[in-house]
Design a protein around this motif. Structure first.
Motif, short mmCIF file in Angstrom:
data_model
loop_
_atom_site.label_atom_id
_atom_site.label_comp_id
_atom_site.label_asym_id
_atom_site.label_seq_id
_atom_site.Cartn_x
_atom_site.Cartn_y
_atom_site.Cartn_z
N GLY A 99 -5.97 0.21 0.39
CA GLY A 99 -5.25 1.30 0.97
C GLY A 99 -4.00 1.88 0.14
N LEU A 100 -4.25 1.98 -1.03
CA LEU A 100 -3.12 2.60 -1.70
C LEU A 100 -2.61 3.95 -1.30
CD1 LEU A 100 -1.09 2.46 -4.11
CD2 LEU A 100 -2.88 3.35 -5.66
N ILE A 101 -3.58 4.89 -1.04
CA ILE A 101 -3.48 6.38 -0.53
C ILE A 101 -4.35 6.31 0.75
CG2 ILE A 101 -3.82 8.55 -0.93
CD1 ILE A 101 -3.61 7.93 -3.49
N ASP A 102 -3.95 6.51 1.90
CA ASP A 102 -4.54 6.61 3.23
C ASP A 102 -4.86 8.30 3.36
OD1 ASP A 102 -4.64 3.99 4.26
OD2 ASP A 102 -2.70 4.34 4.99
N LEU A 103 -6.13 8.53 3.63
CA LEU A 103 -6.44 9.86 3.52
C LEU A 103 -6.48 10.39 5.02
CD1 LEU A 103 -9.20 9.87 0.97
CD2 LEU A 103 -7.08 10.61 0.69
N LYS A 104 -6.33 9.43 6.09
CA LYS A 104 -6.19 9.83 7.49
C LYS A 104 -5.03 8.89 8.16
CE LYS A 104 -10.19 7.54 9.58
NZ LYS A 104 -11.39 7.66 10.51
N ASP A 105 -4.52 9.29 9.43
CA ASP A 105 -3.44 8.46 10.06
C ASP A 105 -3.98 7.35 10.63
OD1 ASP A 105 -1.68 10.28 8.89
OD2 ASP A 105 -1.78 11.64 10.65
N ASN A 106 -5.25 7.27 11.08
CA ASN A 106 -5.49 6.28 12.07
C ASN A 106 -6.76 5.30 11.50
OD1 ASN A 106 -7.60 8.29 12.23
ND2 ASN A 106 -8.37 8.04 14.30
N ASN A 107 -6.62 5.02 10.45
CA ASN A 107 -7.24 3.99 9.65
C ASN A 107 -7.11 2.80 10.31
OD1 ASN A 107 -8.66 5.64 7.68
ND2 ASN A 107 -6.99 5.31 6.29
N LEU A 108 -8.35 2.05 10.40
CA LEU A 108 -8.37 0.47 10.92
C LEU A 108 -7.56 -0.38 10.08
CD1 LEU A 108 -10.79 1.65 12.94
CD2 LEU A 108 -11.14 -0.99 13.41
N ASP A 109 -6.82 -1.12 10.68
CA ASP A 109 -6.07 -2.40 9.82
C ASP A 109 -7.04 -3.42 9.76
OD1 ASP A 109 -4.55 -4.25 8.69
OD2 ASP A 109 -3.39 -4.70 10.70
N PHE A 110 -7.63 -3.57 8.54
CA PHE A 110 -8.61 -4.69 8.18
C PHE A 110 -7.84 -5.94 7.40
CE2 PHE A 110 -11.62 -1.08 8.57
CZ PHE A 110 -12.42 -1.53 9.54
N GLY A 111 -6.84 -6.13 7.94
CA GLY A 111 -5.60 -7.08 7.20
C GLY A 111 -4.36 -6.79 6.89
N ASN A 112 -3.39 -7.10 7.31
CA ASN A 112 -2.25 -6.70 6.85
C ASN A 112 -1.70 -7.20 5.59
OD1 ASN A 112 -1.44 -9.34 7.54
ND2 ASN A 112 0.05 -8.92 8.98
N ASN A 113 -2.57 -7.96 4.59
CA ASN A 113 -2.19 -8.15 3.26
C ASN A 113 -2.71 -7.03 2.49
OD1 ASN A 113 -0.86 -10.40 2.62
ND2 ASN A 113 -2.26 -11.50 2.50
N ASN A 114 -1.72 -6.04 2.03
CA ASN A 114 -2.04 -4.86 1.01
C ASN A 114 -2.70 -5.14 -0.29
OD1 ASN A 114 -1.32 -3.09 3.02
ND2 ASN A 114 0.93 -3.18 2.38
N PHE A 115 -2.26 -6.61 -0.96
CA PHE A 115 -2.94 -6.95 -2.16
C PHE A 115 -3.64 -8.00 -2.00
CE2 PHE A 115 1.15 -4.67 -3.24
CZ PHE A 115 0.58 -4.06 -4.45
N ILE A 116 -4.92 -8.03 -2.48
CA ILE A 116 -5.96 -8.74 -2.37
C ILE A 116 -6.48 -9.50 -3.93
CG2 ILE A 116 -8.26 -9.43 -1.60
CD1 ILE A 116 -6.42 -8.88 0.65
N GLY A 117 -6.32 -10.53 -4.07
CA GLY A 117 -6.64 -11.24 -5.36
C GLY A 117 -8.09 -11.78 -5.38
N ASN A 118 -8.54 -12.20 -6.44
CA ASN A 118 -9.96 -12.71 -6.55
C ASN A 118 -9.90 -13.61 -7.85
OD1 ASN A 118 -10.37 -9.85 -7.62
ND2 ASN A 118 -12.22 -11.17 -8.43
N LEU A 119 -10.73 -14.52 -7.85
CA LEU A 119 -11.09 -15.23 -8.90
C LEU A 119 -12.39 -15.71 -8.91
CD1 LEU A 119 -10.73 -17.45 -11.11
CD2 LEU A 119 -10.28 -19.18 -9.37
#
Length: 404
Positions: free
Chosen positions: A283-303
């Motif tokens: 969600g670096l850029i939201d294109l509308k105001d009422n996007n659902l919150d699919f987790g409040n961690n903005n940064f997701i890492g993966n291995l």
């Protein structure tokens, strides 16, 4: 003596067969890294935003290529409400109480808190298509789309991912009778309900279609990155995902690095290892105001780590067998777990908390893959969420890739 003689004979026969195969052909084993389709799970939240995975090719594609994939994953989480206290006094009180007893220590009707609720049930079927565009000798661009449909998972279309097979497996092989309380709600149902902490609502029913969005990846394959030692090969990726569902219209951005090591056994076989690290700004850029919150961690890492063994058969078909381990950081901030107040629905006492608890934990799963290649590469895979963290109990997939 007989055992030693038998082992010596087997070794002698195997050596001569292998030697004759190598001697009788001028074909040299060549393959562009590790063959791998998309192994991302059909996570009920993950389908609504971009996620990163490994790219284990050793060089940029020389020709335009197209990959088409279909996936099917069974998801389940009992209905649950969760309260997140706003004031520090209630948070401190909750921290001193075991999570399964907190609901008895608070009156949720008068509690000053944010809340969310969720329930997952069904088989999520995904369809992916991706094209690879060569840009230069050591650069390429991937452009793809992802779409999903929610199914109730009845036979014969979900032989391994339907409720009947999974519960049969639990009862007969591992887990016991109805270990997660799924039967209390009925088998072969389809529905996903989620209300986030901002009171935005998602509801999917049987047959509902989700257009997840467009995903782009640019990969750079540096030459002589590690000098002349040729210990391993590496590539770097930049990623942009444009999420286009009605529940999340936004742009994600990510970076990744991938390392691949090849061990050539002989002219007809090789063994490969791969490691991937990535980070996504969701969600670096939201294109509308009422996007659902699919987790409040903005940064997701993966291995991601993968091993693969490949060989050429007499018909000059490449066969590849792989095992992939994927891990992703939690969708919610882990410190919230210490003071959230979960409220059970009163129907099931089994696994009633798992749908929420695993949003605060790193999730992971294993994937077993088999591919065969002549002019077209066909890959089949079986995926298992061994830690039961909201990824599908079982996911299967098939993909084909070919040059254009």
């Amino acid at each position: 003596m007989k055992t030693k003689f038998l082992l010596t004979l087997i070794f002698f026969i195997n050596y001569n067969i292998t030697f004759s195969q190598v001697s009788d052909t001028t074909f040299v084993f060549q393959k562009n890294g590790i063959i791998k389709p998309s192994i991302l799970s059909t996570h009920p939240f993950g389908i609504f935003f971009s996620r990163l995975q490994g790219n284990f090719k050793t060089s940029a594609s020389k020709n335009l290529a197209l990959m088409i994939g279909i996936e099917s994953g069974n998801v389940w989480a009992a209905p649950i409400d969760v309260y997140i206290p706003n004031n520090q006094e209630d948070r401190d009180k909750a921290k001193g109480i075991p999570w399964h007893k907190r609901e008895f220590a608070f009156n949720e009707e008068s509690l000053d808190a944010k809340t969310y609720e969720l329930q997952f049930d069904g088989v999520i079927k995904g369809f992916r298509i991706k094209t690879t565009l060569p840009l230069a000798k050591n650069q390429e661009l991937n452009i793809g789309i992802r779409t999903y449909i929610l199914s109730n998972g009845k036979l014969p279309f979900t032989a391994l991912t339907g409720d009947e097979f999974i519960e049969w497996f639990h009862e007969k092989i591992a887990g016991g009778d109805d270990p997660f309380g799924r039967k209390l709600f009925g088998l072969n149902n389809a529905g996903i309900i989620y209300k986030d902490r901002n009171e935005n609502t998602l509801e999917l029913k049987k047959g509902d279609f989700v257009f997840g969005g467009i995903e782009t990846s640019y990969y750079f394959y540096p030459e002589n990155f590690i000098g002349q030692s040729n210990i391993f090969q590496i590539n770097f990726g930049t990623h942009m995902g444009i999420n286009l569902s009605q529940y999340n219209t936004s742009i994600d951005f990510g970076l990744s690095v991938n390392a691949i090591k090849n061990y050539r056994i002989n002219n007809l076989s090789s063994f490969n290892l791969g490691v991937n690290l990535g980070v996504l700004r969701k969600g670096l850029i939201d294109l509308k105001d009422n996007n659902l919150d699919f987790g409040n961690n903005n940064f997701i890492g993966n291995l991601e780590t993968i091993i693969e063994y490949s060989f050429i058969s007499k018909g000059k078909t490449t066969h590849s067998f792989g095992a992939d381990f994927y891990m992703q950081t939690s969708l919610n901030k882990k410190n919230e777990y210490d003071y959230i107040i979960p409220i059970r629905n009163g129907v099931t006492e089994k696994s009633w908390f798992t749908g929420v608890s695993h949003l605060f934990r790193n999730n992971n799963y294993w994937t077993l893959m088999y591919s065969f290649t002549r002019k077209i590469t066909t890959t089949l895979y079986l995926q298992q969420d061994l830690t039961l963290n909201n990824n599908p109990d079982i996911q299967t997939g098939i993909s084909i890739e070919f040059g254009i």
